[in-house]
Design a protein around this motif. Structure first.
Motif, mmCIF file in Angstrom:
data_model
loop_
_atom_site.group_PDB
_atom_site.id
_atom_site.type_symbol
_atom_site.label_atom_id
_atom_site.label_comp_id
_atom_site.label_asym_id
_atom_site.label_seq_id
_atom_site.Cartn_x
_atom_site.Cartn_y
_atom_site.Cartn_z
ATOM 1 N N GLY A 100 0.795 -1.186 0.110
ATOM 2 C CA GLY A 100 0.023 0.080 -0.187
ATOM 3 C C GLY A 100 0.878 1.348 0.057
ATOM 4 O O GLY A 100 0.060 2.395 -0.175
ATOM 5 N N HIS A 101 2.085 1.101 -0.035
ATOM 6 C CA HIS A 101 3.000 2.466 -0.255
ATOM 7 C C HIS A 101 4.345 2.077 -0.546
ATOM 8 O O HIS A 101 4.754 0.942 -0.771
ATOM 9 N N ARG A 102 4.980 3.069 -1.157
ATOM 10 C CA ARG A 102 6.265 2.904 -1.774
ATOM 11 C C ARG A 102 7.181 2.290 -0.493
ATOM 12 O O ARG A 102 7.304 3.045 0.702
ATOM 13 N N LEU A 103 8.230 1.478 -0.813
ATOM 14 C CA LEU A 103 9.468 1.037 0.066
ATOM 15 C C LEU A 103 10.580 1.027 -0.622
ATOM 16 O O LEU A 103 10.604 1.031 -2.004
ATOM 17 N N PRO A 104 11.626 1.215 0.007
ATOM 18 C CA PRO A 104 13.097 1.306 -0.555
ATOM 19 C C PRO A 104 13.421 0.019 -1.095
ATOM 20 O O PRO A 104 12.883 -0.992 -0.766
ATOM 21 N N VAL A 105 13.956 0.040 -2.311
ATOM 22 C CA VAL A 105 14.488 -1.319 -2.952
ATOM 23 C C VAL A 105 15.770 -1.254 -2.906
ATOM 24 O O VAL A 105 16.597 -0.295 -3.416
ATOM 25 N N ARG A 106 16.492 -2.290 -2.770
ATOM 26 C CA ARG A 106 18.003 -2.434 -2.606
ATOM 27 C C ARG A 106 18.248 -3.709 -3.496
ATOM 28 O O ARG A 106 17.306 -4.713 -3.681
ATOM 29 N N ARG A 107 19.614 -3.756 -4.126
ATOM 30 C CA ARG A 107 20.002 -4.547 -4.642
ATOM 31 C C ARG A 107 20.578 -5.669 -4.025
ATOM 32 O O ARG A 107 21.104 -5.689 -2.869
ATOM 33 N N PHE A 108 20.437 -6.944 -4.490
ATOM 34 C CA PHE A 108 20.906 -8.129 -3.757
ATOM 35 C C PHE A 108 22.304 -8.108 -3.720
ATOM 36 O O PHE A 108 23.067 -7.855 -4.832
ATOM 37 N N PRO A 109 22.931 -8.508 -2.418
ATOM 38 C CA PRO A 109 24.668 -8.509 -2.544
ATOM 39 C C PRO A 109 25.205 -9.836 -2.879
ATOM 40 O O PRO A 109 25.519 -10.668 -2.487
#
Length: 328
Positions: A247-256
């Motif tokens: 229901g809202h924007r979340l931070p997106v991180r790259r997989f290490p």
């Protein structure tokens, strides 16, 4: 019990095995599950007739298969330990049990790891199997052993992309990398290194298995078909669905990936995961034309609905107000 409606599921406590067992129970089948003594059966569908046994013991599998028409081979070594040494003896035991009970059909959930993704962007039943990884080479051998056993032991392989869905909390990229089961979703980890990844929602995939097995007369003695599922052509559909579901924007991180390569020598899931990096670096799509000739339109739950059901099952959604579309 109607003839042709008796099944043994090896791996019924796992995600794909449990999903197939649930779909077959809904279709009116008698489902028997074999599990090791003391194994965790929490989350497995109700209605399974459980027997105790070990897939590495041929006599256990033969005993568990008594009277069945289908054996689902969805079992893996515990925690993926000694995977390379145990997987082929397990499939040999399943084939022996199918032969011992008069030719039960063996059902194998297939993977894309049998192929070189850099050379085979679209997978079909006759696509050349030339894997680059150890895992893929063993998968090729598993399928070859089933093909060699047919028609005495008929076989069905339904190949799909990465699993997600209720119950798929172990050994799936969705659960092991993108989200954390049991924790509210606060960020998304994206393993993709390129666009064009294939996903399979377990309830839809399990329903496809059920539809195939309901019409055994239409299947070849050795049948290999593909489940298309979600082909994320742009590499953004799954991320967008996760945003919509919460229901809202979340931070997106790259997989290490660099960390995974460092930890791979520890073995188990980490080593298996490190070997399949190329499948996140090249697009892989599955051609489901043969599947749809057999069952009609492939089962397909709307993506955001499927992701929301998965997150709810994982305990990743807050008990919050009604969900709203993610803003752009």
């Amino acid at each position: 019990m109607e003839y042709g409606k008796r099944m043994l599921v090896l791996g019924a406590t796992g995600g794909i095995g449990g999903a197939i067992a649930g779909a077959m129970l809904q279709a009116g089948w008698h489902v028997r599950g074999m599990a090791r003594a003391g194994s965790d059966r929490v989350g497995a569908p109700g209605g399974i007739d459980w027997v105790t046994g070990d897939a590495m013991r041929r006599d256990d599998v033969i005993r568990a298969a008594d009277g069945v028409d289908v054996i689902v081979h969805a079992v893996n070594p515990a925690n993926y330990r000694n995977w390379a040494q145990l997987v082929l003896p397990m499939i040999d035991n399943t084939i022996a049990a199918a032969r011992a009970v008069g030719g039960a059909r063996v059902v194998l959930p297939g993977t894309i790891y049998n192929f070189d993704p850099a050379k085979t962007p679209v997978l079909g039943a006759t696509s050349p199997q030339a894997p680059r990884s150890r895992k893929g080479r063993i998968r090729v051998q598993m399928e070859q052993r089933l093909q060699d056993a047919a028609p005495e032991v008929p076989a069905l392989i339904l190949r799909s992309g990465d699993f997600f869905g209720p119950g798929a909390t172990r050994s799936s990229w969705f659960a092991q990398a993108m989200v954390k089961p049991g924790q509210p979703l606060r960020r998304i980890v994206n393993p993709a290194r390129s666009a064009g990844h294939s996903w399979a929602y377990l309830p839809d995939l399990a329903r496809a298995f059920a539809l195939l097995l309901e019409t055994p007369e239409a299947l070849a003695p050795f049948e290999r078909v593909q489940f298309r599922g979600l082909y994320d052509a742009e590499g953004t559909a799954m991320i967008d669905a996760l945003q919509q579901a919460c229901g809202h924007r979340l931070p997106v991180r790259r997989f290490p990936w660099w960390a995974l390569r460092l930890l791979a020598p520890l073995g188990g899931f980490l080593r298996e995961a490190a070997e399949i990096t190329p499948y996140w670096s090249h697009p892989v799509e599955l051609d489901n034309s043969r599947l749809e000739r057999l069952i009609g339109p492939e089962p397909a739950t709307p993506l955001t609905e499927a992701v929301r059901a998965t997150l709810q099952d994982f305990g990743c959604l807050d008990a919050a107000p009604a969900l709203r579309p993610a803003s752009s």
